[in-house]
Design an enzyme around this catalytic site. Sequence first.
Site, short mmCIF file in Angstrom:
data_model
loop_
_atom_site.label_atom_id
_atom_site.label_comp_id
_atom_site.label_asym_id
_atom_site.label_seq_id
_atom_site.Cartn_x
_atom_site.Cartn_y
_atom_site.Cartn_z
N GLN A 62 7.96 11.72 -27.86
CA GLN A 62 7.09 12.79 -28.33
C GLN A 62 5.76 12.22 -28.85
O GLN A 62 4.91 12.97 -29.30
CB GLN A 62 7.77 13.57 -29.45
CG GLN A 62 9.09 14.19 -29.07
CD GLN A 62 9.84 14.71 -30.27
OE1 GLN A 62 9.76 15.89 -30.61
NE2 GLN A 62 10.56 13.82 -30.94
N HIS B 113 4.40 14.89 -24.88
CA HIS B 113 3.20 15.46 -25.50
C HIS B 113 1.92 14.77 -25.06
O HIS B 113 0.86 15.02 -25.62
CB HIS B 113 3.34 15.42 -27.03
CG HIS B 113 4.48 16.25 -27.54
ND1 HIS B 113 5.07 16.05 -28.77
CD2 HIS B 113 5.15 17.27 -26.96
CE1 HIS B 113 6.05 16.93 -28.93
NE2 HIS B 113 6.12 17.67 -27.85
N CYS C 141 -6.08 12.19 -12.98
CA CYS C 141 -6.89 12.91 -12.01
C CYS C 141 -6.15 14.19 -11.63
O CYS C 141 -5.02 14.12 -11.13
CB CYS C 141 -7.15 12.05 -10.77
SG CYS C 141 -8.06 12.92 -9.48
N CYS D 86 -5.61 14.03 -7.29
CA CYS D 86 -4.68 13.10 -6.64
C CYS D 86 -3.58 12.60 -7.58
O CYS D 86 -2.72 11.81 -7.18
CB CYS D 86 -5.45 11.91 -6.06
SG CYS D 86 -6.26 10.86 -7.29
N CYS E 144 -12.36 9.92 -11.11
CA CYS E 144 -11.36 9.16 -10.36
C CYS E 144 -12.06 8.09 -9.54
O CYS E 144 -13.09 8.34 -8.90
CB CYS E 144 -10.58 10.11 -9.45
SG CYS E 144 -9.31 9.30 -8.46
N ASN F 280 17.27 8.62 -38.69
CA ASN F 280 16.09 9.20 -39.31
C ASN F 280 16.26 9.19 -40.83
O ASN F 280 17.38 9.31 -41.32
CB ASN F 280 15.87 10.64 -38.82
CG ASN F 280 14.44 11.12 -39.03
OD1 ASN F 280 13.49 10.47 -38.59
ND2 ASN F 280 14.28 12.23 -39.72
#
Length: 477
Positions: A114, A134, A142, A145, A167, A235
């Site tokens: 993320q 994200h 591009c 392409c 590009c 966490n």
Amino acid sequence: MSLGYAEKLSYREDVGSVGMPEIFDTPDLLQNKIEELAVMVQKSKHLVVFTGAGISTSSGIPDFRGPKGVWTLQRAGKGAPNASLPFHRAVPSLTHMALVELERAGLLKFVISQNVDSLHLRSGFPREKLAELHGNSFKEICPCCKTEYLRDFEIETVGLKDTPRRCSDKNCGARLKDTVLDWEDALPPDEMNSAKEHCRTADLVLCLGTSLQITPACNMPLLSMKNGGRVAIVNLQATPKDKRASLVIHGLVDKVIAGVMSMLNLRIPPYIRTDFVQLSLRHSLKKKCVRWTLRVTSIHGLRAPLSFLKSIEVSFPERPDMKPVVLKEQPFSLQRETSMNRPFFMLLTLNFSDGCGCSSSSIEWPVDFQKDSFVRDRSLVLRELECAAEHESCAGQQEILERESLPRAETTVQAIVTNIVRYDTKDDKVTPPKDNGINSSSSNPTKRHMEGTGCYSASPKKLKCFLKDKEAELLKP
């Protein structure tokens, strides 16, 4: 994440729960959970890792919802948190590099991120095994392409807007767009579909450093449970998915992953950053003199900054009549006049920005406009350069990747090692594993030779006996 990135997002009042208290498992409990996670990882057939901002905080990038996170301080009416390094100079954390080794060892099949900080790609993790849900603050695409351009500088915009560059494909030339989502933008279909497919296939989804609050991304790990897979969460704060997880660890991500790598007898590889610079020399005839122009630019063109360069010192050791100069503004450019028949020797000292592994590097450039053009195998040169840097512990090494020589011009592209970061599990004060007959990876790493490079990484094969015993222990009623 990047403070600049947060400031570029459109304003949103509701950003979810912020500033929740951090929870720390006791040392004994943490060690037991690390051992349990090591067993789960070793036994998994299709491991997927789902990452959030918490894996980048040790790289100096503030998170969003922690006690000193971007959204937490914003809601409290306080200023933005401080970043220890410019966003473009942040280096991958121990966890980023551990994921690289887990993939090399065949244990990790896919990473879903993320984050927009590009640290997964900077670490060397394969692009084809990474979904950036994200976007990426350092990547342009591009729209015609679909070619991706990974930069060493932060893209100016967010929200899938046009950027100043086009590009480079001669048959395309379309205006490029940034890849970072704003609040209302839909997740990129290709990234989202790959992520969902791997979560459905996974027998273990390991969530690292994420509050699991942002939808629809936060629901992806649970897709594994429909086919009998399990979810593990690491966490410091509680998450809405904790009750459905098979294992929840409250501890620093780096410390947990360092412990797992030690239990698996896997070596954490160093991070070696390589930057690129293009040097061009052009001359025009003027009576009996040659007027030449030196330009030092990014390989991405004049409009792309060399974010790792602070200044360039140009000197002429064999020509006292040519005064040295210090170039401080980009694009770096210098003009001089010299005799048509007098080749000269130029010394360029590149002074690096803060956060680089060394202060400078020098390039010797004999100028005679008579050299041959060539293009070297980039992947081979970079592999040799990085392995040499790893074994010699020396940043600032460089190699020429290509050179184009014309009658009145010469252009070279140089690859330069600007950073080497080593990760030692001892530095994280990881509790050593219990006496189980396994050699510690920090003191006796098992080496795996990589063909053609001289590099090595560790193998987890020595764990079988311990893992069987540990598995039996965990299965006891």
